[in-house]
Design a protein around this motif. Structure first.
Motif, PDB file in Angstrom:
ATOM      1  N   PHE A  16      40.817  44.719  40.236  1.00 13.05           N
ATOM      2  CA  PHE A  16      40.345  43.334  39.927  1.00 13.05           C
ATOM      3  C   PHE A  16      39.675  42.913  41.262  1.00 13.05           C
ATOM      4  CE2 PHE A  16      43.269  42.232  36.581  1.00 13.05           C
ATOM      5  CZ  PHE A  16      42.765  42.708  35.681  1.00 13.05           C
ATOM      6  N   ALA A  17      39.758  43.480  42.335  1.00  8.49           N
ATOM      7  CA  ALA A  17      39.250  43.122  43.540  1.00  8.49           C
ATOM      8  C   ALA A  17      37.483  43.305  43.431  1.00  8.49           C
ATOM      9  CB  ALA A  17      39.441  43.664  44.754  1.00  8.49           C
ATOM     10  N   ALA A  18      37.032  43.984  42.438  1.00 12.05           N
ATOM     11  CA  ALA A  18      35.721  44.141  42.200  1.00 12.05           C
ATOM     12  C   ALA A  18      35.212  43.016  41.767  1.00 12.05           C
ATOM     13  CB  ALA A  18      35.512  45.580  41.230  1.00 12.05           C
ATOM     14  N   PHE A  19      35.905  42.163  41.104  1.00 12.50           N
ATOM     15  CA  PHE A  19      35.342  40.900  40.895  1.00 12.50           C
ATOM     16  C   PHE A  19      34.892  40.017  41.876  1.00 12.50           C
ATOM     17  CE2 PHE A  19      37.819  41.694  36.829  1.00 12.50           C
ATOM     18  CZ  PHE A  19      36.791  41.911  36.162  1.00 12.50           C
ATOM     19  N   GLY A  37      35.565  44.511  48.217  1.00 14.95           N
ATOM     20  CA  GLY A  37      37.079  44.075  47.431  1.00 14.95           C
ATOM     21  C   GLY A  37      38.148  45.298  47.619  1.00 14.95           C
ATOM     22  N   PRO A  38      37.733  46.168  46.599  1.00 17.47           N
ATOM     23  CA  PRO A  38      38.638  47.386  46.361  1.00 17.47           C
ATOM     24  C   PRO A  38      38.789  48.146  47.578  1.00 17.47           C
ATOM     25  CG  PRO A  38      36.934  47.414  44.754  1.00 17.47           C
ATOM     26  CD  PRO A  38      36.661  46.483  45.547  1.00 17.47           C
ATOM     27  N   LEU A  39      37.622  48.463  48.531  1.00 18.49           N
ATOM     28  CA  LEU A  39      37.988  49.137  49.834  1.00 18.49           C
ATOM     29  C   LEU A  39      39.223  48.460  50.426  1.00 18.49           C
ATOM     30  CD1 LEU A  39      37.033  51.462  51.563  1.00 18.49           C
ATOM     31  CD2 LEU A  39      35.142  49.838  52.611  1.00 18.49           C
ATOM     32  N   ILE A  40      38.838  47.197  51.014  1.00 18.98           N
ATOM     33  CA  ILE A  40      39.853  46.555  51.880  1.00 18.98           C
ATOM     34  C   ILE A  40      41.165  46.500  51.309  1.00 18.98           C
ATOM     35  CG2 ILE A  40      40.282  44.336  52.743  1.00 18.98           C
ATOM     36  CD1 ILE A  40      37.267  43.857  53.035  1.00 18.98           C
ATOM     37  N   ILE A  41      41.371  46.264  50.044  1.00 21.80           N
ATOM     38  CA  ILE A  41      42.891  46.243  49.361  1.00 21.80           C
ATOM     39  C   ILE A  41      43.440  47.652  49.440  1.00 21.80           C
ATOM     40  CG2 ILE A  41      44.199  46.155  47.466  1.00 21.80           C
ATOM     41  CD1 ILE A  41      42.516  43.540  46.845  1.00 21.80           C
ATOM     42  N   TRP A  42      42.546  48.829  49.185  1.00 19.45           N
ATOM     43  CA  TRP A  42      42.823  50.242  49.004  1.00 19.45           C
ATOM     44  C   TRP A  42      43.261  50.687  50.542  1.00 19.45           C
ATOM     45  CZ3 TRP A  42      39.857  54.566  50.597  1.00 19.45           C
ATOM     46  CH2 TRP A  42      40.410  55.643  50.751  1.00 19.45           C
ATOM     47  N   GLN A  43      42.490  50.254  51.700  1.00 18.73           N
ATOM     48  CA  GLN A  43      42.641  50.737  52.828  1.00 18.73           C
ATOM     49  C   GLN A  43      44.106  50.037  53.197  1.00 18.73           C
ATOM     50  OE1 GLN A  43      41.238  52.775  55.270  1.00 18.73           O
ATOM     51  NE2 GLN A  43      40.633  53.590  53.283  1.00 18.73           N
ATOM     52  N   ILE A  44      44.288  48.564  53.176  1.00 16.64           N
ATOM     53  CA  ILE A  44      45.624  48.046  53.577  1.00 16.64           C
ATOM     54  C   ILE A  44      46.826  48.583  52.872  1.00 16.64           C
ATOM     55  CG2 ILE A  44      46.782  45.885  53.710  1.00 16.64           C
ATOM     56  CD1 ILE A  44      43.851  44.635  54.258  1.00 16.64           C
ATOM     57  N   LYS A  45      46.904  48.772  51.567  1.00 17.18           N
ATOM     58  CA  LYS A  45      47.809  49.111  50.541  1.00 17.18           C
ATOM     59  C   LYS A  45      48.264  50.582  50.601  1.00 17.18           C
ATOM     60  CE  LYS A  45      49.744  45.172  50.903  1.00 17.18           C
ATOM     61  NZ  LYS A  45      50.944  44.688  51.258  1.00 17.18           N
ATOM     62  N   LYS A  46      47.231  51.471  50.776  1.00 16.54           N
ATOM     63  CA  LYS A  46      47.360  52.899  50.264  1.00 16.54           C
ATOM     64  C   LYS A  46      48.669  53.532  50.694  1.00 16.54           C
ATOM     65  CE  LYS A  46      44.732  55.032  53.925  1.00 16.54           C
ATOM     66  NZ  LYS A  46      43.245  55.568  54.200  1.00 16.54           N
ATOM     67  N   ASP A  47      49.125  53.106  51.614  1.00 17.74           N
ATOM     68  CA  ASP A  47      50.335  53.787  52.110  1.00 17.74           C
ATOM     69  C   ASP A  47      51.743  53.326  51.415  1.00 17.74           C
ATOM     70  OD1 ASP A  47      48.789  55.726  53.892  1.00 17.74           O
ATOM     71  OD2 ASP A  47      48.995  54.306  55.563  1.00 17.74           O
ATOM     72  N   LEU A  48      51.489  52.191  50.819  1.00 21.33           N
ATOM     73  CA  LEU A  48      52.653  51.574  50.186  1.00 21.33           C
ATOM     74  C   LEU A  48      53.011  52.361  49.084  1.00 21.33           C
ATOM     75  CD1 LEU A  48      54.204  48.973  49.430  1.00 21.33           C
ATOM     76  CD2 LEU A  48      52.630  48.332  47.631  1.00 21.33           C
ATOM     77  N   ASP A  49      52.460  53.023  48.157  1.00 22.12           N
ATOM     78  CA  ASP A  49      52.629  53.833  47.253  1.00 22.12           C
ATOM     79  C   ASP A  49      51.541  54.709  47.033  1.00 22.12           C
ATOM     80  OD1 ASP A  49      53.442  54.310  44.139  1.00 22.12           O
ATOM     81  OD2 ASP A  49      55.325  53.703  44.845  1.00 22.12           O
TER      82      ASP A  49
END
Length: 123
Positions: free
Chosen positions: A25-28, A40-52
Motif C-alpha cells: 500500500f505504500a505505493a499509493f 514508499g515500498p523501498l523504504i518500508i522494505w528496507q526498514i522491516k525486511k529483517d522482521l520476518d
C-alpha cells in the motif's frame, strides 16, 4: 488429510502480515509525491525486511512491481506521441491500482502474492 500437507508454510505473525501489507500500500504515496510509488515500498522494505521473511519477500515483490509500472509508464508517455499512450496509461494506472489492492489484502491475510506481468529486478 494432514493440515501440514495443505498449509506447509507457517502463517506469518500479525505484525509481519501488517508490514507486508504496508509494503504494497505504500505505493499509493505516488499519488502524493513524485516517485512515491517507488520510494514508499523501498523504504518500508528496507526498514522491516529483517522482521520476518514474509515481509522481505512481499517487500521485494511490491518494489519490483512498482519498478515495472514505472517503466511501463515511461513507455506510455513515449507512445503519447502517437496517441495510443493516453489510453494505455489509463489502463496501466487502473491495473496497478487493482493489483496493488489485491496484493495488500492477500498479504494481510498471510498469503504470499506474486504480481502478474512484473519484472523481478530486486532479488
Amino acid at each position: 488429510m494432514n493440515d501440514d500437507m495443505q498449509n506447509p508454510l507457517p502463517t506469518p505473525s500479525q505484525e509481519a502480515r501488517q508490514w507486508a501489507m504496508f509494503c504494497h500500500f505504500a505505493a499509493f504515496l505516488g499519488l502524493v509525491f513524485p516517485f512515491g510509488n517507488l520510494l514508499g515500498p523501498l523504504i518500508i522494505w528496507q526498514i522491516k525486511k529483517d522482521l520476518d521473511p514474509f515481509v522481505d519477500v512481499q517487500g521485494k515483490e511490491a518494489l519490483n512491481f512498482q519498478i515495472s509500472v514505472a517503466l511501463a509508464a515511461v513507455v506510455c508517455f513515449i507512445l503519447m506521441v502517437v496517441v495510443i499512450g493516453f489510453p494505455l496509461l489509463m489502463l496501466l494506472g487502473l491495473a496497478a491500482l487493482v493489483l496493488t489492492i489485491i496484493a495488500g489484502i492477500k498479504a494481510n491475510e498471510g498469503q504470499p502474492y506474486r504480481y502478474p506481468f512484473s519484472w523481478r529486478l530486486v532479488k
